[in-house]
Design a protein around this motif. Structure first.
Motif, PDB file in Angstrom:
ATOM      1  N   ASN A   1      -4.195   8.826  15.598  1.00  0.00           N
ATOM      2  CA  ASN A   1      -3.794   7.936  14.521  1.00  0.00           C
ATOM      3  C   ASN A   1      -2.603   7.125  14.997  1.00  0.00           C
ATOM      4  O   ASN A   1      -1.993   7.442  16.025  1.00  0.00           O
ATOM      5  N   ARG A   2      -2.268   6.076  14.261  1.00  0.00           N
ATOM      6  CA  ARG A   2      -1.116   5.249  14.611  1.00  0.00           C
ATOM      7  C   ARG A   2      -0.305   4.955  13.355  1.00  0.00           C
ATOM      8  O   ARG A   2      -0.817   5.010  12.236  1.00  0.00           O
TER       9      ARG A   2
ATOM     10  N   HIS B   1       1.856   6.184  18.089  1.00  0.00           N
ATOM     11  CA  HIS B   1       0.531   6.797  17.890  1.00  0.00           C
ATOM     12  C   HIS B   1       0.481   8.134  18.632  1.00  0.00           C
ATOM     13  O   HIS B   1       1.415   8.483  19.358  1.00  0.00           O
TER      14      HIS B   1
ATOM     15  N   GLN C   1      -0.406  15.697   9.271  1.00  0.00           N
ATOM     16  CA  GLN C   1      -0.018  14.295   9.102  1.00  0.00           C
ATOM     17  C   GLN C   1       0.873  14.082   7.878  1.00  0.00           C
ATOM     18  O   GLN C   1       1.833  13.304   7.933  1.00  0.00           O
TER      19      GLN C   1
ATOM     20  N   TRP D   1       1.191   6.245   7.867  1.00  0.00           N
ATOM     21  CA  TRP D   1       0.063   6.043   8.774  1.00  0.00           C
ATOM     22  C   TRP D   1      -0.705   4.787   8.396  1.00  0.00           C
ATOM     23  O   TRP D   1      -0.824   4.451   7.223  1.00  0.00           O
ATOM     24  N   GLU D   2      -1.240   4.132   9.398  1.00  0.00           N
ATOM     25  CA  GLU D   2      -1.927   2.862   9.159  1.00  0.00           C
ATOM     26  C   GLU D   2      -3.319   3.054   8.581  1.00  0.00           C
ATOM     27  O   GLU D   2      -3.830   2.196   7.864  1.00  0.00           O
ATOM     28  N   ARG D   3      -3.945   4.187   8.866  1.00  0.00           N
ATOM     29  CA  ARG D   3      -5.345   4.377   8.467  1.00  0.00           C
ATOM     30  C   ARG D   3      -5.658   5.868   8.435  1.00  0.00           C
ATOM     31  O   ARG D   3      -4.776   6.702   8.656  1.00  0.00           O
ATOM     32  N   ARG D   4      -6.895   6.208   8.151  1.00  0.00           N
ATOM     33  CA  ARG D   4      -7.355   7.584   8.313  1.00  0.00           C
ATOM     34  C   ARG D   4      -7.328   7.958   9.792  1.00  0.00           C
ATOM     35  O   ARG D   4      -7.504   7.097  10.664  1.00  0.00           O
ATOM     36  N   TYR D   5      -7.126   9.236  10.052  1.00  0.00           N
ATOM     37  CA  TYR D   5      -7.176   9.653  11.450  1.00  0.00           C
ATOM     38  C   TYR D   5      -8.612   9.542  11.971  1.00  0.00           C
ATOM     39  O   TYR D   5      -9.587   9.609  11.208  1.00  0.00           O
ATOM     40  N   THR D   6      -8.749   9.358  13.255  1.00  0.00           N
ATOM     41  CA  THR D   6     -10.064   9.304  13.879  1.00  0.00           C
ATOM     42  C   THR D   6     -10.360  10.651  14.537  1.00  0.00           C
ATOM     43  O   THR D   6      -9.470  11.298  15.097  1.00  0.00           O
TER      44      THR D   6
ATOM     45  N   ARG E   1     -13.213   1.924  16.651  1.00  0.00           N
ATOM     46  CA  ARG E   1     -13.403   3.349  16.894  1.00  0.00           C
ATOM     47  C   ARG E   1     -14.759   3.595  17.530  1.00  0.00           C
ATOM     48  O   ARG E   1     -15.785   3.212  16.976  1.00  0.00           O
TER      49      ARG E   1
END
Length: 369
Positions: A67-68, A110, A130, A148-153, A300
């Motif tokens: 994640n970032r 990240h 997180q 966090w910018e988004r959901r984790y991958t 992704r």
């Protein structure tokens, strides 16, 4: 959601153009050899969309997690206090949820983790790790709001060769980013330190509930703040699991193998580098609120490793899984008495995966406390 392959061009007329956009997703089209997860209507369920790609887990699968930060700010700048917070939380929640970690590296904006969770509780591990990391770093930086910018991958690694390749990439990520010549120079938290020493790292977390319980006791009224914090501190050992292809090696031989692989990879990166590395001091000289001038972003990937046939098979398996999950959700919404969700998925309103364990280790290991 359906996992699908995108081609760089859909017609011969569009092939000479560059940076074409897929008007359905407003994302660049990818070459045929690249696959990614895309939210699309299912063929069996009309035009109904999923809000996010479906989360699913497999007991023996290894995933690259990442994640970032929001706007890619350097909120995770590798200062001593930040490293201590990350290590404590990573070790604690890996212990709680039984997560095996093979490699990790935390950059300024990240992180990458190569991990496996046989109890199918990876989502709980990432949720708690997180959220607590965001809360503690926000408090440290005196900031509020989204971290966090988004959901984790969570990208599945298909082959042994790809696992080694991802491990090298993760451990050498500071060198991949042209910040330092070798991962040993990176001041941030990285599994390189565990592989070189062969010893686990011990993370510390202050249990706030225990802290206030001890502080309110009359017998502790003369205790100093440092003594109270020490009484409430929990310690967790963070060890590195062995890659499946090297399970037969003893601990010393395994760690030496990883060190040799990463050292060789860092040397290959140095030969290809055309710009000088700023080094650890300059990497630490930036402000945590700054962000890269040209932040890197990439779609992704669907998975890591495997040939085109393996990736196609994985894509098809994902499509069938999503359709089964959609069917189960449809039956659940209709109030059917018997609804079967696929193993490794989370039914609506539930916390645990189907087929996974519901037990969580709440107490820290006693031999470290």
């Amino acid at each position: 959601m359906r996992v699908t392959a995108r081609s760089e061009s859909r017609s011969s007329a569009a092939s000479p153009q560059k940076n074409l956009l897929d008007h359905a997703t407003n994302r660049p089209l990818l070459p045929k050899t690249v696959m990614r997860a895309v939210d699309e209507p299912s063929s069996t369920h009309g035009a109904r969309h999923m809000g996010h790609p479906l989360r699913n887990q497999e007991k023996d699968a290894i995933y690259e997690l990442g994640n970032r930060t929001l706007h890619q700010i350097y909120a995770l700048l590798p200062e001593e206090q930040v490293n201590a917070i990350i290590l404590g939380l990573l070790a604690k929640y890996a212990w709680m949820y039984g997560v095996e970690i093979f490699a990790f590296c935390f950059m300024s904006n990240h992180f990458h983790i190569l991990a496996r969770c046989r109890s199918l509780q990876m989502h709980l591990f990432m949720r708690d790790f997180q959220s607590q990391l965001a809360r503690k770093i926000n408090k440290l930086r005196n900031r509020t709001g989204t971290f966090w910018e988004r959901r984790y991958t969570a990208t599945k690694v298909l082959t042994d060769e790809a696992m080694l390749q991802r491990l090298r990439y993760i451990v050498c990520n500071p060198s991949e980013s042209n910040l330092v010549h070798h991962p040993k120079q990176w001041p941030g938290l990285c599994s390189w330190d565990i592989h070189t020493s062969g010893e686990p790292m011990v993370g510390e977390v202050v249990n706030r509930k225990t802290y206030w319980e001890e502080k309110r006791k009359r017998k502790n009224k003369d205790k100093t703040e440092a003594e109270l914090i020490e009484m409430a501190t929990e310690r967790y050992a963070l060890e590195m699991a062995k890659l499946p292809q090297w399970q037969g090696l003893d601990d010393e031989a395994y760690h030496q193998k990883i060190v040799d692989e990463c050292h060789t990879h860092a040397g290959e990166l140095a030969k290809l580098r055309t710009v000088p590395c700023p080094g650890p001091k300059k990497a630490l000289s930036v402000k945590w609120s700054d962000s890269p001038r040209k932040p890197k972003k990439a779609p992704r990937p669907l998975c890591h490793g495997g040939d085109f046939k393996q990736r196609q098979e994985y894509r098809e398996d994902r499509r069938l899984l999503v359709d089964r999950y959609r069917t189960a959700v449809g039956r659940w919404r209709e109030g059917k008495s018997e609804v079967e969700f696929p193993d490794g998925t989370i039914p609506p309103g539930h916390q645990f995966c189907v087929g996974g364990s519901c037990s969580i280790r709440r107490e820290p290991p006693s031999h470290l406390n």
